[in-house]
Scaffold this motif. Structure first.
Motif, PDB file in Angstrom:
ATOM      1  N   ASP A 185      32.747 -24.638 -51.485  1.00  0.00           N
ATOM      2  CA  ASP A 185      33.584 -25.676 -52.113  1.00  0.00           C
ATOM      3  C   ASP A 185      33.799 -25.322 -53.697  1.00  0.00           C
ATOM      4  OD1 ASP A 185      33.343 -27.416 -50.078  1.00  0.00           O
ATOM      5  OD2 ASP A 185      31.625 -28.609 -50.895  1.00  0.00           O
ATOM      6  N   GLU A 205      37.899 -26.286 -49.622  1.00  0.00           N
ATOM      7  CA  GLU A 205      36.838 -25.615 -49.066  1.00  0.00           C
ATOM      8  C   GLU A 205      37.571 -24.215 -48.843  1.00  0.00           C
ATOM      9  OE1 GLU A 205      36.216 -27.496 -45.473  1.00  0.00           O
ATOM     10  OE2 GLU A 205      34.566 -28.871 -46.272  1.00  0.00           O
ATOM     11  N   ASN A 220      26.936 -26.292 -53.467  1.00  0.00           N
ATOM     12  CA  ASN A 220      27.058 -24.712 -53.109  1.00  0.00           C
ATOM     13  C   ASN A 220      25.659 -24.304 -53.397  1.00  0.00           C
ATOM     14  OD1 ASN A 220      29.815 -24.824 -52.500  1.00  0.00           O
ATOM     15  ND2 ASN A 220      30.528 -24.416 -54.532  1.00  0.00           N
ATOM     16  N   VAL A 280      38.323 -31.314 -54.320  1.00  0.00           N
ATOM     17  CA  VAL A 280      37.508 -30.225 -54.029  1.00  0.00           C
ATOM     18  C   VAL A 280      37.990 -29.707 -52.711  1.00  0.00           C
ATOM     19  CG1 VAL A 280      35.265 -29.485 -53.163  1.00  0.00           C
ATOM     20  CG2 VAL A 280      35.497 -31.365 -55.081  1.00  0.00           C
TER      21      VAL A 280
END
Length: 658
Positions: free
Chosen positions: A176, A167, A199, A165
């Motif tokens: 994300d 950013e 999110n 993941v």
């Protein structure tokens, strides 16, 4: 092979999208009892019951075919790309119609690029976005385009969860993005997805739909693609020498690369630009200013402010990375890409000239070169012709081998005509199913299928309705004109073109020989390429950057009738198709009227040549022209030639210079 091994083998075959261009593997999935139209094979395999798998495992021929295809896949993946030298960024990838992550030519080109990279074993990986709603599906409502939205899950396509993941700074917040991996032969394609519970609802929708929403939505998508994409590449442990941006949509990757340079030795923004320049390649696909992503400073400034703050630079200096030659208060994504790229190219020779003129006032614009687009032969040539070509030309025809294509003169006319008749049958069935129309198997079939943008002039033939009606009424030399394509939901003029085409098709003058096929996608396109005898292309010159639909038709034996624009301007030789004369008129209406008359006159001549023998089959002169089409265009229009050009002229020189 027991039941568990067979299920595992089928899942492995389905999860790598090599099957999208190896029809023998695709045929295994079509034979599954759970197979349905528009369903991904991975889902079909997962839906098999234990009893169904047991029945398949008892079929020695089926098990043998699965074992053969699995051994082939394992051989391919023995040289899979694990640490690419080049990473290719694109907002859309057209790999197959059952993974609807594309809208049109840009995505189809990107998909063909990856497939040919795999064929040629080039060290390239790719980055895109995963859109849970894909692109819209089209249907007709009272003769007008209507849209419906569907929902897709990455798990249903056999994508791998990388566990990564990343950013992405988006204005005053961090979003994300999950990273999926899609296998396309040897090539890994990373797809970023913001639909994550951590999110906000707004941010979960950033990657909801391809080219959906407003300008702000587009800006946020492009930040995730460019910045998030570059971060995903780093998180995978990839250290590419070249970052290749397919159009300006991924241009924000430059911001991430600049940020890394500023965190290193680059004391100023200019130093950072010089540091990243050797690593950036930009391909432009637009011949007109309207095709460029441009964002008002008032909109984009808050999204660039985090980097300005981090670098200690005035926001004005960061905004100056994308200078727009026409508006000082607009950020131009193509200008950003050109400003930081070591190399830039258009997608045909003519488009290279147009691009140098279009971007002449932008730093780097006058140095734009060109690599003419091509198409992935194994994806777009019918299985019938693939078998014929493999047997008579050798398998290298698909890689654009000129020597292989020279052997086409030795293929008998009966073999060619029989193959083409076989390939027309699925189109006849599709037309009846989608439009309720009947296609005469002996008719000259003329195809026009592409995005319904106004400059492509889908309604050009309608400017002389009496002449068109006479052509459609000729029973001795029957023709049938087929249309397909979508207009963007917000493109009202494009939608009006569809209305006009559909309305004429329903009129008495059309004589049942002028039809629109709804819900254009890769599947519809393949049926048209397999079955059409002539491919019609009549854009306003020089607004077609390249175009590849005519190349796909050509590989299937279809002959082009086209304005001298895009790829056709450099590959037409006067015998491998027909050139629609370009009017010298400066008035748009006069130009269109004159070019319509020229196109209709040509179609009359073309019908006469096709039906010259009066035998209900293409004339011998026509078949000779088909051979010439294959001999002259076969070596030039493949994506293997295109990707080889990228590798030899751009990728390798850039890598050697590092």
């Amino acid at each position: 092979m027991d039941r568990n091994d067979l299920r595992s083998a089928l899942l492995r075959l389905a999860s790598n999208h090599l099957w999208t261009y190896e029809y023998r593997t695709a045929a295994l999935f079509d034979a599954l009892p759970t197979a349905t139209v528009d369903q991904h094979p991975f889902t079909a395999v997962r839906s098999l019951t234990d009893d169904q798998v047991a029945s398949l495992a008892a079929d020695d021929a089926f098990v043998g075919a699965v074992a053969d295809r699995l051994a082939h896949l394992d051989g391919v993946m023995a040289s899979a790309v694990t640490s690419p030298d080049v990473v290719y960024y694109s907002p859309e990838f057209g790999i197959t119609d059952v993974v609807p992550q594309y809208s049109g030519g840009l995505g189809i080109l990107a998909g063909d690029h990856l497939k040919s990279v795999s064929d040629l074993e080039i060290g390239l990986g790719a980055v895109g976005l995963f859109y849970r709603h894909g692109f819209f599906r089209q249907y007709l409502d009272g003769g007008r385009q209507a849209e419906r939205i569907e929902t897709y899950q990455a798990d249903d396509f056999g994508f791998t969860d990388t566990g990564i993941v990343v950013e992405v700074p988006v204005a005053d917040r961090v979003v994300d993005a999950k990273v999926w991996k899609m296998e396309v032969g040897r090539v890994p394609l990373l797809l970023l997805d913001t639909d994550l519970p951590q999110n906000s609802e707004h941010d979960r929708a950033i990657t909801d739909q391809l080219y959906g929403g407003d300008q702000l939505h587009r800006l946020e998508q492009e930040l995730v693609l460019g910045v998030g994409g570059a971060r995903a590449v780093a998180a995978m442990g990839w250290t590419p020498g070249v970052h290749h941006s397919n159009e300006g949509h991924a241009g924000f990757l430059a911001i991430e690369l600049l940020d890394r340079a500023r965190a290193g030795d680059a004391a100023t923004l200019d130093d950072a630009i010089e540091a990243i320049r050797p690593h950036v390649l930009f391909t432009t696909h637009t011949p007109v200013p309207a095709g460029i992503d441009r964002f008002a400073h008032a909109m984009i400034a808050p999204h660039l402010q985090p980097w300005a703050d981090s670098w200690g630079d005035p926001i004005a200096d960061v905004l100056a990375l994308g200078p727009d030659p026409d508006d000082a208060k607009t950020f131009n994504m193509a200008a950003l890409c050109l400003k930081v790229a070591a190399r830039a190219n258009g997608v045909s020779k003519l488009h290279g000239e147009v691009s140098r003129d279009l971007f002449g006032d932008v730093p780097g614009g006058s140095d734009i070169s060109s690599v003419t687009n091509g198409v992935h032969a194994r994806t777009w040539v019918s299985p019938t012709l693939q078998d014929l070509f493999d047997a008579r030309l050798g398998t290298d025809w698909a890689l654009g081998n000129a020597g292989a294509w020279e052997r086409i003169d030795d293929v008998e006319s009966d073999a060619i005509v029989t193959a083409r008749a076989t390939d027309k049958a699925p189109l006849i069935e599709l037309l009846a199913e989608r439009s309720g129309a009947t296609l005469d198997p002996d008719a000259l079939v003329i195809g026009f299928a592409r995005r319904f943008a106004t400059y492509k002039r889908a309604n050009l033939l309608l400017r002389h309705p009496d002449v068109l009606a006479a052509l459609l009424a000729d029973d001795e030399r029957p023709i049938h004109i087929l249309f397909a394509g979508k207009a963007h939901p917000a493109d009202k003029p494009g939608k009006q073109l569809i209305e006009q085409v559909v309305a004429y098709g329903a009129s008495a003058e059309a004589n049942g020989r002028f039809s629109f096929i709804p819900d254009y996608d890769i599947g519809v396109a393949r049926a048209l390429y397999f079955g059409c005898d002539v491919w019609l292309n009549n854009p306003v010159r020089p607004r077609e950057a390249s175009g590849t639909s005519g190349e796909k038709a050509a590989l299937n034996g279809g002959l082009n009738c086209s304005i001298l624009d895009g790829w056709w301007a450099e590959m037409s030789d006067g015998r491998n198709g027909w050139d629609i004369p370009t009017s010298d008129a400066t008035d748009d209406d006069v130009r269109d009227t004159e070019e319509s008359a020229s196109a209709l006159s040509l179609l009359g001549d073309i019908a006469a040549e096709f039906h010259a023998d009066g035998s209900g089959r293409p004339s011998e002169a026509w078949v000779d022209r088909m051979r010439h089409n294959w001999r002259t265009l076969g070596p030039k229009v493949t994506a293997a030639r295109m990707v080889s050009d990228y590798d030899n002229e751009l990728y390798q020189p850039m890598l050697r210079a590092l």
